[in-house]
Write a protein that holds these residues in place. Structure first.
Motif, PDB file in Angstrom:
ATOM      1  N   ILE A   1       0.313  13.301  -1.678  1.00  0.00           N
ATOM      2  CA  ILE A   1       0.203  13.087  -0.233  1.00  0.00           C
ATOM      3  C   ILE A   1       1.508  12.550   0.346  1.00  0.00           C
ATOM      4  CG2 ILE A   1      -2.280  12.630  -0.381  1.00  0.00           C
ATOM      5  CD1 ILE A   1      -1.582   9.652   0.243  1.00  0.00           C
ATOM      6  N   ASN A   2       1.681  12.785   1.630  1.00  0.00           N
ATOM      7  CA  ASN A   2       2.749  12.173   2.417  1.00  0.00           C
ATOM      8  C   ASN A   2       2.089  11.357   3.516  1.00  0.00           C
ATOM      9  OD1 ASN A   2       4.980  13.281   1.064  1.00  0.00           O
ATOM     10  ND2 ASN A   2       4.843  15.164   2.248  1.00  0.00           N
ATOM     11  N   ILE A   3       2.470  10.098   3.633  1.00  0.00           N
ATOM     12  CA  ILE A   3       1.903   9.226   4.652  1.00  0.00           C
ATOM     13  C   ILE A   3       2.516   9.564   6.002  1.00  0.00           C
ATOM     14  CG2 ILE A   3       1.705   6.843   5.456  1.00  0.00           C
ATOM     15  CD1 ILE A   3       1.824   5.975   2.506  1.00  0.00           C
ATOM     16  N   ASP A   4       1.665   9.794   6.978  1.00  0.00           N
ATOM     17  CA  ASP A   4       2.103   9.999   8.351  1.00  0.00           C
ATOM     18  C   ASP A   4       2.161   8.641   9.056  1.00  0.00           C
ATOM     19  OD1 ASP A   4       2.599  11.922  10.658  1.00  0.00           O
ATOM     20  OD2 ASP A   4       0.940  10.699  11.436  1.00  0.00           O
ATOM     21  N   THR A   5       1.067   7.897   9.000  1.00  0.00           N
ATOM     22  CA  THR A   5       0.974   6.588   9.641  1.00  0.00           C
ATOM     23  C   THR A   5       0.115   5.671   8.787  1.00  0.00           C
ATOM     24  OG1 THR A   5       1.013   7.679  11.803  1.00  0.00           O
ATOM     25  CG2 THR A   5       0.357   5.375  11.772  1.00  0.00           C
TER      26      THR A   5
ATOM     27  N   THR B   1      -2.671  19.990   8.239  1.00  0.00           N
ATOM     28  CA  THR B   1      -3.961  19.298   8.320  1.00  0.00           C
ATOM     29  C   THR B   1      -3.764  17.796   8.128  1.00  0.00           C
ATOM     30  OG1 THR B   1      -5.030  21.243   7.362  1.00  0.00           O
ATOM     31  CG2 THR B   1      -6.293  19.206   7.388  1.00  0.00           C
ATOM     32  N   LEU B   2      -3.890  17.036   9.220  1.00  0.00           N
ATOM     33  CA  LEU B   2      -3.767  15.580   9.165  1.00  0.00           C
ATOM     34  C   LEU B   2      -5.127  14.990   8.819  1.00  0.00           C
ATOM     35  CD1 LEU B   2      -1.862  13.154   9.670  1.00  0.00           C
ATOM     36  CD2 LEU B   2      -2.715  13.128  12.022  1.00  0.00           C
ATOM     37  N   LEU B   3      -5.165  14.184   7.771  1.00  0.00           N
ATOM     38  CA  LEU B   3      -6.397  13.532   7.321  1.00  0.00           C
ATOM     39  C   LEU B   3      -6.299  12.037   7.586  1.00  0.00           C
ATOM     40  CD1 LEU B   3      -6.572  15.421   3.947  1.00  0.00           C
ATOM     41  CD2 LEU B   3      -7.956  15.888   5.963  1.00  0.00           C
ATOM     42  N   SER B   4      -7.451  11.372   7.586  1.00  0.00           N
ATOM     43  CA  SER B   4      -7.431   9.932   7.845  1.00  0.00           C
ATOM     44  C   SER B   4      -8.407   9.206   6.936  1.00  0.00           C
ATOM     45  CB  SER B   4      -7.781   9.648   9.306  1.00  0.00           C
ATOM     46  OG  SER B   4      -9.110  10.020   9.573  1.00  0.00           O
ATOM     47  N   LEU B   5      -8.113   7.930   6.745  1.00  0.00           N
ATOM     48  CA  LEU B   5      -8.958   7.025   5.972  1.00  0.00           C
ATOM     49  C   LEU B   5      -8.901   5.672   6.656  1.00  0.00           C
ATOM     50  CD1 LEU B   5     -10.537   6.266   3.326  1.00  0.00           C
ATOM     51  CD2 LEU B   5      -8.313   5.622   2.401  1.00  0.00           C
ATOM     52  N   GLU B   6     -10.057   5.076   6.902  1.00  0.00           N
ATOM     53  CA  GLU B   6     -10.115   3.744   7.491  1.00  0.00           C
ATOM     54  C   GLU B   6     -11.000   2.879   6.609  1.00  0.00           C
ATOM     55  OE1 GLU B   6     -11.913   1.611  11.418  1.00  0.00           O
ATOM     56  OE2 GLU B   6     -10.870   3.516  11.715  1.00  0.00           O
TER      57      GLU B   6
ATOM     58  N   ILE C   1       0.835  -1.200   0.000  1.00  0.00           N
ATOM     59  CA  ILE C   1       0.000   0.000   0.000  1.00  0.00           C
ATOM     60  C   ILE C   1       0.872   1.252   0.000  1.00  0.00           C
ATOM     61  CG2 ILE C   1      -1.655   1.341   1.357  1.00  0.00           C
ATOM     62  CD1 ILE C   1      -2.884  -1.411   2.192  1.00  0.00           C
ATOM     63  N   SER C   2       1.933   1.254   0.792  1.00  0.00           N
ATOM     64  CA  SER C   2       2.850   2.400   0.824  1.00  0.00           C
ATOM     65  C   SER C   2       3.465   2.654  -0.542  1.00  0.00           C
ATOM     66  CB  SER C   2       3.957   2.178   1.853  1.00  0.00           C
ATOM     67  OG  SER C   2       3.437   2.127   3.155  1.00  0.00           O
ATOM     68  N   GLU C   3       3.891   1.597  -1.202  1.00  0.00           N
ATOM     69  CA  GLU C   3       4.509   1.736  -2.517  1.00  0.00           C
ATOM     70  C   GLU C   3       3.506   2.242  -3.556  1.00  0.00           C
ATOM     71  OE1 GLU C   3       6.665  -1.020  -5.912  1.00  0.00           O
ATOM     72  OE2 GLU C   3       6.729  -1.679  -3.827  1.00  0.00           O
ATOM     73  N   ILE C   4       2.304   1.708  -3.527  1.00  0.00           N
ATOM     74  CA  ILE C   4       1.275   2.141  -4.477  1.00  0.00           C
ATOM     75  C   ILE C   4       0.955   3.617  -4.285  1.00  0.00           C
ATOM     76  CG2 ILE C   4      -1.189   1.908  -5.037  1.00  0.00           C
ATOM     77  CD1 ILE C   4      -0.749  -1.157  -4.574  1.00  0.00           C
ATOM     78  N   LEU C   5       0.789   4.033  -3.036  1.00  0.00           N
ATOM     79  CA  LEU C   5       0.494   5.442  -2.779  1.00  0.00           C
ATOM     80  C   LEU C   5       1.651   6.338  -3.190  1.00  0.00           C
ATOM     81  CD1 LEU C   5      -1.387   5.196   0.627  1.00  0.00           C
ATOM     82  CD2 LEU C   5      -2.356   5.788  -1.599  1.00  0.00           C
ATOM     83  N   ALA C   6       2.871   5.917  -2.943  1.00  0.00           N
ATOM     84  CA  ALA C   6       4.039   6.715  -3.334  1.00  0.00           C
ATOM     85  C   ALA C   6       4.117   6.865  -4.855  1.00  0.00           C
ATOM     86  CB  ALA C   6       5.321   6.081  -2.797  1.00  0.00           C
ATOM     87  N   ASN C   7       3.767   5.805  -5.581  1.00  0.00           N
ATOM     88  CA  ASN C   7       3.858   5.832  -7.040  1.00  0.00           C
ATOM     89  C   ASN C   7       2.681   6.526  -7.713  1.00  0.00           C
ATOM     90  OD1 ASN C   7       6.305   4.470  -7.106  1.00  0.00           O
ATOM     91  ND2 ASN C   7       5.336   2.470  -7.200  1.00  0.00           N
ATOM     92  N   TYR C   8       1.489   6.377  -7.168  1.00  0.00           N
ATOM     93  CA  TYR C   8       0.297   6.846  -7.864  1.00  0.00           C
ATOM     94  C   TYR C   8      -0.416   8.030  -7.207  1.00  0.00           C
ATOM     95  CZ  TYR C   8       0.885   2.666 -10.615  1.00  0.00           C
ATOM     96  OH  TYR C   8       1.398   1.696 -11.436  1.00  0.00           O
ATOM     97  N   GLU C   9       0.026   8.433  -6.043  1.00  0.00           N
ATOM     98  CA  GLU C   9      -0.573   9.594  -5.374  1.00  0.00           C
ATOM     99  C   GLU C   9       0.521  10.461  -4.761  1.00  0.00           C
ATOM    100  OE1 GLU C   9      -2.433  12.209  -5.139  1.00  0.00           O
ATOM    101  OE2 GLU C   9      -4.085  10.807  -5.419  1.00  0.00           O
ATOM    102  N   PRO C  10       1.268  11.142  -5.625  1.00  0.00           N
ATOM    103  CA  PRO C  10       2.391  11.946  -5.139  1.00  0.00           C
ATOM    104  C   PRO C  10       1.967  13.204  -4.386  1.00  0.00           C
ATOM    105  CG  PRO C  10       2.084  12.292  -7.487  1.00  0.00           C
ATOM    106  CD  PRO C  10       1.135  11.191  -7.074  1.00  0.00           C
TER     107      PRO C  10
ATOM    108  N   TYR D   1      -3.193   7.647   7.895  1.00  0.00           N
ATOM    109  CA  TYR D   1      -3.150   9.053   8.279  1.00  0.00           C
ATOM    110  C   TYR D   1      -2.144   9.719   7.354  1.00  0.00           C
ATOM    111  CZ  TYR D   1      -5.650   7.446  12.354  1.00  0.00           C
ATOM    112  OH  TYR D   1      -6.588   6.887  13.174  1.00  0.00           O
ATOM    113  N   TYR D   2      -2.571  10.814   6.738  1.00  0.00           N
ATOM    114  CA  TYR D   2      -1.736  11.448   5.723  1.00  0.00           C
ATOM    115  C   TYR D   2      -1.963  12.951   5.697  1.00  0.00           C
ATOM    116  CZ  TYR D   2      -6.055  11.554   3.021  1.00  0.00           C
ATOM    117  OH  TYR D   2      -7.343  11.790   2.612  1.00  0.00           O
ATOM    118  N   VAL D   3      -1.061  13.645   5.026  1.00  0.00           N
ATOM    119  CA  VAL D   3      -1.191  15.084   4.790  1.00  0.00           C
ATOM    120  C   VAL D   3      -0.981  15.338   3.299  1.00  0.00           C
ATOM    121  CG1 VAL D   3      -0.439  15.803   7.089  1.00  0.00           C
ATOM    122  CG2 VAL D   3       1.249  15.519   5.273  1.00  0.00           C
TER     123      VAL D   3
END
Length: 70
Positions: A29-33, A59-64, A18-27, A50-52
């Motif tokens: 955002i930065n993942i906090d946790t 502004t810290l946002l979250s998705l569950e 998931i971290s790799e996919i987000l880094a490659n396809y959603e530049p 949790y990301y910004v």
């Protein structure tokens, strides 16, 4: 990975994927946790992200969500 026996190794692999996919396809955002835990009663993995947004680190946002087997 969802069809493997649950455990810490699978949680770690899901986290990496998931971290790799987000880094490659959603530049934008930065993942906090990123926490992934197996929920035995639901036979699913709970993903808590949790990301910004880049440039909006105040502004810290979250998705569950639950990753379930079909």
């Amino acid at each position: 990975l969802l069809f493997e026996l649950p455990g810490v190794l699978i949680e770690s692999q899901l986290n990496d994927e998931i971290s790799e996919i987000l880094a490659n396809y959603e530049p934008r955002i930065n993942i906090d946790t990123l926490d992934i835990t197996y929920v035995e009663s639901e036979d699913a993995y709970r993903v808590e992200l949790y990301y910004v947004f880049v440039g909006r680190e105040d502004t810290l946002l979250s998705l569950e969500l639950l990753l379930e087997r079909p």
